[in-house]
Design an enzyme around this catalytic site. Structure first.
Site, PDB file in Angstrom:
ATOM      1  N   HIS A   1      86.592 118.951  92.543  1.00 31.04           N
ATOM      2  CA  HIS A   1      87.622 118.123  91.908  1.00 31.04           C
ATOM      3  C   HIS A   1      88.511 117.442  92.941  1.00 31.04           C
ATOM      4  CE1 HIS A   1      87.263 120.284  87.786  1.00 31.04           C
ATOM      5  NE2 HIS A   1      86.471 119.235  87.875  1.00 31.04           N
TER       6      HIS A   1
ATOM      7  N   HIS B   1      81.179 123.972  90.185  1.00 31.04           N
ATOM      8  CA  HIS B   1      81.762 124.727  89.055  1.00 31.04           C
ATOM      9  C   HIS B   1      80.722 125.472  88.233  1.00 31.04           C
ATOM     10  CE1 HIS B   1      84.006 120.974  89.887  1.00 31.04           C
ATOM     11  NE2 HIS B   1      84.994 121.825  89.983  1.00 31.04           N
TER      12      HIS B   1
ATOM     13  N   GLU C   1      84.142 125.062  84.821  1.00 35.56           N
ATOM     14  CA  GLU C   1      83.638 126.399  85.187  1.00 35.56           C
ATOM     15  C   GLU C   1      83.594 127.310  83.951  1.00 35.56           C
ATOM     16  OE1 GLU C   1      85.585 128.517  88.469  1.00 35.56           O
ATOM     17  OE2 GLU C   1      85.062 130.383  87.446  1.00 35.56           O
TER      18      GLU C   1
END
Ligand code: SF4
Length: 308
Positions: free
Chosen positions: A41, A74, A126
């Site tokens: 991210h 993730h 995730e």
């Protein structure tokens, strides 16, 4: 102005590995390679990889036949894995090994006949991936109120697992609430949590004792960066999350004598330098770094990329 940098800060071993997988895949197979979801991210990381030929998609349906496909750090659900298999896409899995470890813990608990509770943030990739890896329903709890509201009888065998970007300190209260409700609940050893999350949070707690303002370099969709900012705020320090130096507002630091800087696990060091550069444009800056904890964890690359 004095600037103190937290130690450790920024990239963790899972992020280094994920970025390396994209870079080596580009070298070995040539562009384009397709990455499902942002590899980590951070927009700067994503843009840099895009410039080298990586294409980021949210759904495998956007990946052309036979194209090299990378799963982000993730992790992904079983459904996504199966879809890639059915389409015979050549997949490189950049799921962080610590995320995979949580998947395996969850599968083990379910195989033991326990109801599985996941402590995490709804909607985070995730969490979606982990819930989709477990071959049984998973109950998500985000706070202690969710534990009180659980419709599970207290004599049910229950186990818990946690999202990796939550530290021992973050989950302590929720785990205690679960233990009060389900006396025989089991969960992972505390040493099993993500070392990087815990170390960055401990460093920021230490830093918060020394500074007037805390700047956290990271993306606003980065769970661990947001958590670092919250820790500064909980310590009573004005705390701001910023992607890079261009987002620094002079009024944040106008009255500060000491400014602390840290960076989320997906934020590259070059962005920390960019923020220091932005502070320098406001006046003279003296930079030091907290001693902190040394990290020397490295995760192995997938075999097909090891020799690239
Ligand atoms: S923060 Fe922890 S779990 Fe997440 S990618 Fe980094 S090492 Fe892996």
């Amino acid at each position: 102005m004095k600037v103190i940098l937290a130690q450790p800060r920024g990239f963790c071993a899972g992020v280094v590995r994920a970025i390396e997988i994209v870079e080596r895949a580009l070298q070995k197979y040539g562009p384009p390679v397709y990455v499902r979801h942002e590899i980590v991210h951070n927009k700067h990381v994503v843009e840099r990889l895009k410039a080298k030929g990586a294409r980021f998609v949210e759904d495998l349906s956007e990946v052309p036949a036979d194209a090299v496909t990378i799963f982000s750090a993730h992790g992904v659900s079983k459904k996504v894995e199966r879809e890639a298999e059915v389409r015979q896409l050549p997949v490189l899995d950049a799921t962080c090994p610590l995320v995979t470890k949580v998947h395996n813990q969850g599968k083990r608990y379910v195989a033991q006949g326990r109801v599985l509770v996941l402590i995490g943030h709804a909607g985070h990739p995730e969490v979606i991936g982990t819930m989709g890896q477990i071959p049984a329903p998973v109950v998500l709890v985000q706070n202690e109120n969710d534990v009180d509201a659980l419709m599970i009888s207290t004599d049910t065998p229950v186990a818990y697992i946690t999202q990796t970007t939550l530290s021992v300190d973050d989950t302590k209260g929720i785990i205690a609430a679960l233990q009060r409700r389900f006396p025989d609940i089991v969960g992972p050893e505390t040493r099993d949590i993500c070392y990087a999350t815990q170390n960055r949070q401990s460093a920021v707690r230490e830093l918060s004792l020394l500074v007037d303002v805390l700047l956290v370099v990271g993306a606003n969709n980065s769970s661990n960066s947001n958590r670092l900012r919250e820790i500064g705020a909980e310590a009573g320090i004005s705390s701001y999350l910023l992607a890079d130096g261009s987002e620094l507002r002079p009024e944040w630091v106008r009255d500060a004598e000491v400014v602390g800087i840290t960076a989320g696990a997906s934020a590259p060091e070059v962005l920390v330098e960019d923020v220091i550069g932005a502070l320098r444009r406001l006046g003279p800056v003296e930079v030091s770094t907290l001693p902190g904890r040394e990290e020397n964890i490295e995760f192995r690359l997938p075999a097909e990329l090891a020799a690239v």
